[in-house]
Design a protein around this motif. Structure first.
Motif, short mmCIF file in Angstrom:
data_model
loop_
_atom_site.label_atom_id
_atom_site.label_comp_id
_atom_site.label_asym_id
_atom_site.label_seq_id
_atom_site.Cartn_x
_atom_site.Cartn_y
_atom_site.Cartn_z
N MET A 183 0.81 -1.22 0.00
CA MET A 183 0.00 0.00 0.00
C MET A 183 0.85 1.27 0.00
O MET A 183 0.59 2.21 -0.77
N VAL A 184 1.84 1.32 0.87
CA VAL A 184 2.67 2.52 0.97
C VAL A 184 3.47 2.73 -0.32
O VAL A 184 3.56 3.84 -0.85
N ASP A 185 4.03 1.66 -0.84
CA ASP A 185 4.82 1.77 -2.07
C ASP A 185 3.92 2.16 -3.25
O ASP A 185 4.36 2.88 -4.16
N GLN A 186 2.68 1.68 -3.26
CA GLN A 186 1.76 2.09 -4.32
C GLN A 186 1.48 3.59 -4.26
O GLN A 186 1.48 4.28 -5.29
N THR A 187 1.24 4.09 -3.06
CA THR A 187 0.99 5.52 -2.90
C THR A 187 2.21 6.33 -3.32
O THR A 187 2.09 7.34 -4.03
N ARG A 188 3.38 5.88 -2.91
CA ARG A 188 4.60 6.62 -3.27
C ARG A 188 4.80 6.62 -4.78
O ARG A 188 5.18 7.64 -5.38
#
Length: 361
Positions: free
Chosen positions: A313-318
């Motif tokens: 999730m975090v890497d997708q947002t970044r």
């Protein structure tokens, strides 16, 4: 429908828009909201309400007009059902109707937490000229919640099995419906508040904890609201998204916010992404994601990393934020140490300072 227990400097109001009977909190001086960036709108997350931003609003300098609505099916707003097939569209259109009725000076700063971050992104996609800045607080991934396996949001299965209304915890939903204020059980609303909304080491002020818990218990439950309906699936874990309810609205089957990168460069609002380093809800190994639970051995018959890994999730947002910047936008990522999913509750001073820097432009 208004509350009589708000903090000093915060007022409780109710308005009937063309779409929804909406309760909202308000602070600041409306007459001074004419300058660009002076008006700020707070959008709460899943299983919460405007109560979760009340402390921030009370501390905000009075020159800023602040609005925090209870979204559809939360708090004291009308519990109309959510049509999940247009993603977060019901929430975005409710917000547009509310801001139109309140006649807020545009553009506004949108502060969206968790699911509210998704609503903020959807609003910016549809109304970029009305947004001065986006503050995304541990936001929902642009590719929704659950059931995707890479930075591009590729679904694990064609029917998006493993996401949507069917993956909610039945005991937790029952606790919400029963308005359970107890302390027993790992899935009691109070236990979830203390363990997952914040870093587990955080200690709440007793009075504020009761207000936040009330904000959770004021969630409308059922197929039309939280968590939503489901459909059977031949794919693991045997459940796919339904067509109604909030958890289906944030399923990657219906929720795709990558379009934020396509806003015209001269209309892109600056983005401040704030997250806690110990967030257990929106992370690369979310304890609410079936891929994570399968890898931990908590769910039977997990098909493995290649088929259903934890959603990054975090890497997708970044990745989406970097493409946003590469196409003419601005974004900054701020990580608060030793904080969980709701840093505005855990480090309100630091959060307020960051917000004030955005409001000053």
């Amino acid at each position: 429908m208004s509350r009589d227990d708000t903090l000093a400097g915060v007022d409780s109001r109710f308005v009937e828009t063309e779409r929804l009977g909406t309760h909202y909190l308000e602070s600041g001086e409306p007459d001074r909201a004419g300058d660009a960036g002076e008006a700020v709108v707070f959008l709460h997350g899943n299983v919460s309400s405007s109560r979760f931003f009340e402390d921030v609003m009370a501390a905000l300098p009075g020159r800023h007009r602040a609005i925090a609505p209870d979204l559809r099916g939360y708090g004291d707003s009308e519990p109309k059902p959510v049509d999940a097939t247009n993603g977060l569209g019901d929430f975005e259109r409710d917000l547009d109707a509310l801001l139109g009725d309140l006649d807020l000076a545009e553009p506004v700063v949108l502060v969206g937490w968790s699911n509210g971050g998704g609503v903020a992104m959807r609003y910016a996609i549809d109304h970029p000229e009305a947004v001065a800045a986006l503050v995304l607080v541990n936001p929902l991934s642009p590719y929704g919640f659950g059931g995707t396996k890479d930075l591009e949001g590729t679904p694990c299965f064609d029917d998006y099995a493993g996401s949507g209304g069917g993956i909610g915890n039945d005991a937790f939903v029952a606790g919400l419906a029963d308005r359970d204020r107890g302390v027993e059980g790992q899935t009691s609303p109070r236990k979830v508040l203390r363990t997952y909304y914040v870093d587990p080491t955080h200690e709440f002020d007793a009075e504020r904890e009761e207000s936040y818990l009330t904000g959770m218990l004021d969630t409308a439950t059922g197929d039309g609201n939280y968590p939503g309906s489901s459909n059977p699936s031949d794919n693991w874990p045997g459940i796919a998204p339904g067509e109604t309810g909030v958890n289906n609205a944030i399923s990657p089957k219906y929720c795709d916010l990558e379009g934020i990168t396509e806003i015209d460069a001269d209309a892109k609002p600056p983005v401040l992404w704030i997250r806690g380093d110990s967030d257990q809800i929106v992370s690369n190994a979310s304890l609410f994601d079936l891929g994570t639970l399968g890898r931990m051995g908590e769910l039977p018959d997990w098909p493995g990393e290649d088929v259903f890994p934890p959603q990054p999730m975090v890497d997708q947002t970044r990745g989406v934020c970097e493409r946003y910047a590469g196409r003419g936008g601005e974004f900054e990522e701020i990580v608060f140490g030793n904080t969980g999913h709701a840093p505005h509750l855990e480090v309100p001073g630091d959060f307020g300072d960051r917000l004030e820097s955005v409001l000053r432009g």
